[in-house]
Design a protein around this motif. Structure first.
Motif, mmCIF file in Angstrom:
data_model
loop_
_atom_site.group_PDB
_atom_site.id
_atom_site.type_symbol
_atom_site.label_atom_id
_atom_site.label_comp_id
_atom_site.label_asym_id
_atom_site.label_seq_id
_atom_site.Cartn_x
_atom_site.Cartn_y
_atom_site.Cartn_z
ATOM 1 N N VAL A 104 58.893 0.602 40.813
ATOM 2 C CA VAL A 104 60.178 -0.044 41.113
ATOM 3 C C VAL A 104 60.111 -1.517 40.712
ATOM 4 C CG1 VAL A 104 61.706 -0.828 42.985
ATOM 5 C CG2 VAL A 104 60.907 1.541 42.936
ATOM 6 N N ALA A 105 59.029 -2.189 41.136
ATOM 7 C CA ALA A 105 58.873 -3.609 40.805
ATOM 8 C C ALA A 105 58.782 -3.812 39.294
ATOM 9 C CB ALA A 105 57.626 -4.169 41.488
ATOM 10 N N LEU A 106 58.023 -2.964 38.617
ATOM 11 C CA LEU A 106 57.877 -3.072 37.168
ATOM 12 C C LEU A 106 59.222 -2.877 36.469
ATOM 13 C CD1 LEU A 106 56.047 -3.359 34.671
ATOM 14 C CD2 LEU A 106 55.714 -0.875 34.767
ATOM 15 N N ALA A 107 59.981 -1.874 36.902
ATOM 16 C CA ALA A 107 61.291 -1.612 36.283
ATOM 17 C C ALA A 107 62.196 -2.828 36.408
ATOM 18 C CB ALA A 107 61.950 -0.391 36.933
ATOM 19 N N LEU A 108 62.188 -3.447 37.562
ATOM 20 C CA LEU A 108 63.047 -4.612 37.772
ATOM 21 C C LEU A 108 62.571 -5.806 36.952
ATOM 22 C CD1 LEU A 108 63.531 -4.206 41.601
ATOM 23 C CD2 LEU A 108 65.264 -3.843 39.831
ATOM 24 N N VAL A 109 61.267 -6.033 36.932
ATOM 25 C CA VAL A 109 60.719 -7.208 36.244
ATOM 26 C C VAL A 109 60.872 -7.100 34.727
ATOM 27 C CG1 VAL A 109 58.559 -8.417 35.735
ATOM 28 C CG2 VAL A 109 59.138 -7.860 38.080
ATOM 29 N N ILE A 110 60.637 -5.927 34.159
ATOM 30 C CA ILE A 110 60.739 -5.822 32.697
ATOM 31 C C ILE A 110 62.189 -5.795 32.225
ATOM 32 C CG2 ILE A 110 58.521 -4.678 32.458
ATOM 33 C CD1 ILE A 110 60.019 -2.100 31.840
ATOM 34 N N ASN A 111 63.112 -5.611 33.147
ATOM 35 C CA ASN A 111 64.520 -5.575 32.768
ATOM 36 C C ASN A 111 65.110 -6.974 32.596
ATOM 37 O OD1 ASN A 111 66.685 -3.903 32.075
ATOM 38 N ND2 ASN A 111 67.608 -4.172 34.077
ATOM 39 N N PHE A 112 64.619 -7.935 33.340
ATOM 40 C CA PHE A 112 65.236 -9.258 33.348
ATOM 41 C C PHE A 112 65.138 -10.027 32.034
ATOM 42 C CE2 PHE A 112 65.156 -8.431 37.871
ATOM 43 C CZ PHE A 112 66.444 -8.819 38.211
ATOM 44 N N PRO A 113 64.028 -9.990 31.291
ATOM 45 C CA PRO A 113 63.978 -10.787 30.060
ATOM 46 C C PRO A 113 65.031 -10.415 29.015
ATOM 47 C CG PRO A 113 61.779 -10.099 30.685
ATOM 48 C CD PRO A 113 62.729 -9.388 31.591
ATOM 49 N N LEU A 114 65.499 -9.175 29.029
ATOM 50 C CA LEU A 114 66.455 -8.727 28.012
ATOM 51 C C LEU A 114 67.891 -8.642 28.520
ATOM 52 C CD1 LEU A 114 64.278 -5.924 26.368
ATOM 53 C CD2 LEU A 114 64.801 -8.182 25.446
ATOM 54 N N LEU A 115 68.170 -9.189 29.693
ATOM 55 C CA LEU A 115 69.529 -9.082 30.248
ATOM 56 C C LEU A 115 70.592 -9.710 29.360
ATOM 57 C CD1 LEU A 115 69.187 -9.587 34.084
ATOM 58 C CD2 LEU A 115 69.905 -7.553 32.853
ATOM 59 N N GLY A 116 70.230 -10.728 28.607
ATOM 60 C CA GLY A 116 71.213 -11.385 27.749
ATOM 61 C C GLY A 116 71.477 -10.655 26.446
ATOM 62 N N VAL A 117 70.688 -9.628 26.164
ATOM 63 C CA VAL A 117 70.843 -8.858 24.926
ATOM 64 C C VAL A 117 71.572 -7.561 25.278
ATOM 65 C CG1 VAL A 117 69.642 -7.821 22.974
ATOM 66 C CG2 VAL A 117 68.639 -9.797 24.143
ATOM 67 N N PRO A 118 72.772 -7.362 24.756
ATOM 68 C CA PRO A 118 73.542 -6.168 25.122
ATOM 69 C C PRO A 118 72.853 -4.864 24.704
ATOM 70 C CG PRO A 118 74.910 -7.734 23.906
ATOM 71 C CD PRO A 118 73.503 -8.225 23.843
ATOM 72 N N ASN A 119 72.699 -3.983 25.675
ATOM 73 C CA ASN A 119 72.241 -2.606 25.471
ATOM 74 C C ASN A 119 70.847 -2.467 24.864
ATOM 75 O OD1 ASN A 119 74.459 -1.520 26.704
ATOM 76 N ND2 ASN A 119 75.608 -1.320 24.815
ATOM 77 N N ILE A 120 70.021 -3.466 24.997
ATOM 78 C CA ILE A 120 68.610 -3.324 24.651
ATOM 79 C C ILE A 120 67.847 -3.623 25.929
ATOM 80 C CG2 ILE A 120 66.686 -4.194 23.272
ATOM 81 C CD1 ILE A 120 68.692 -4.779 21.059
ATOM 82 N N GLU A 121 67.163 -2.608 26.449
ATOM 83 C CA GLU A 121 66.524 -2.744 27.748
ATOM 84 C C GLU A 121 65.297 -1.842 27.833
ATOM 85 O OE1 GLU A 121 66.835 0.112 29.854
ATOM 86 O OE2 GLU A 121 68.234 1.160 28.590
ATOM 87 N N LEU A 122 64.422 -2.158 28.785
ATOM 88 C CA LEU A 122 63.214 -1.373 29.014
ATOM 89 C C LEU A 122 63.269 -0.643 30.357
ATOM 90 C CD1 LEU A 122 60.642 -4.040 27.783
ATOM 91 C CD2 LEU A 122 61.452 -2.035 26.536
#
Length: 179
Positions: free
Chosen positions: A15-33
Motif C-alpha cells: 500500500v505504501a509503495l503504491a502511494l509513494v511511486i504514484n506521486f512523482p508522475l502525478l503531473g504527467v497525464p495517464n502515465i503512472e506506476l
C-alpha cells in the motif's frame, strides 16, 4: 514471525509503495506506476492481497489525492473497482507468470495484460462519469485519446517490469508464504 502478521505487514508495504511511486508522475497525464504496484501485490500476495492492497491504497489515494478528490462518488467507486481488478488479475495470473521461463513470452503477456486492464479501468471510470454527468457516449468517446495514451504507457510499463518482477519473486516472494 506469524504467517498472518507477515502477510499484513507485506500488504501494508505494498500500500505504501503504491502511494509513494504514484506521486512523482502525478503531473504527467495517464502515465503512472500505481496500477503496476497493485498488480504485483496480487502476484506476490495472492487473492487476499490482490483485493486488500488496491482497496486500501485506492481509498487513501482517492481521498488524499493532491489534485483533489473526485467530486463524483460514482467515479470514485469505479476507480476502486478498477484498481481491485488489477490486484485480483495479478493473483489469478501469478502462477503462470512466475513459472514462465521464456522472457519474451512473459514480457509480451504482461504488456497485453497491462493494456487490457487499463482499457477496462478507463472504460469503467469514463462510463461512471458519463452516467453521472452525461451524455454517456460523447463522454466515453471524448476520453479515448487519454485512454490510448494510458493503455500504451501501462502496456510498456507492465512489459518492461516483467523480468524484474520474476527476479524479485524468486529472491523474496516465497518467504511470504512460509509458516
Amino acid at each position: 514471525m506469524d504467517y498472518r502478521i507477515r502477510r499484513i505487514a507485506a500488504a501494508g508495504l505494498f500500500v505504501a509503495l503504491a502511494l509513494v511511486i504514484n506521486f512523482p508522475l502525478l503531473g504527467v497525464p495517464n502515465i503512472e506506476l500505481f496500477s503496476l504496484c497493485l498488480f504485483v501485490a496480487g502476484v506476490f500476495l495472492g487473492y487476499w492481497g490482490g483485493f486488500v492492497v488496491p482497496l486500501v491504497a485506492g481509498m487513501i489515494f482517492i481521498v488524499f489525492n493532491p489534485n483533489g478528490p473526485p467530486s463524483l462518488i460514482t467515479v470514485a467507486v469505479a476507480q476502486i473497482i478498477g484498481m481491485i481488478l488489477f490486484g485480483l488479475t495479478g493473483a489469478v495470473l501469478s502462477k503462470n507468470l512466475l513459472k514462465n521461463r521464456n522472457r519474451m513470452v512473459g514480457i509480451t503477456f504482461c504488456a497485453a495484460v497491462g493494456v487490457v486492464l487499463t482499457f477496462i479501468y478507463d472504460f469503467l471510470t469514463n462510463a461512471a462519469f458519463g452516467l453521472t454527468v452525461g451524455p454517456f457516449w460523447p463522454t466515453v468517446v471524448s476520453g479515448i485519446a487519454f485512454s490510448l495514451m494510458h493503455m500504451v504507457s501501462n502496456g510498456l510499463i507492465f512489459g518492461f517490469f516483467e523480468p524484474l518482477m520474476v527476479k524479485l519473486w524468486y529472491a523474496a516472494g516465497p518467504r511470504l508464504y512460509q509458516s
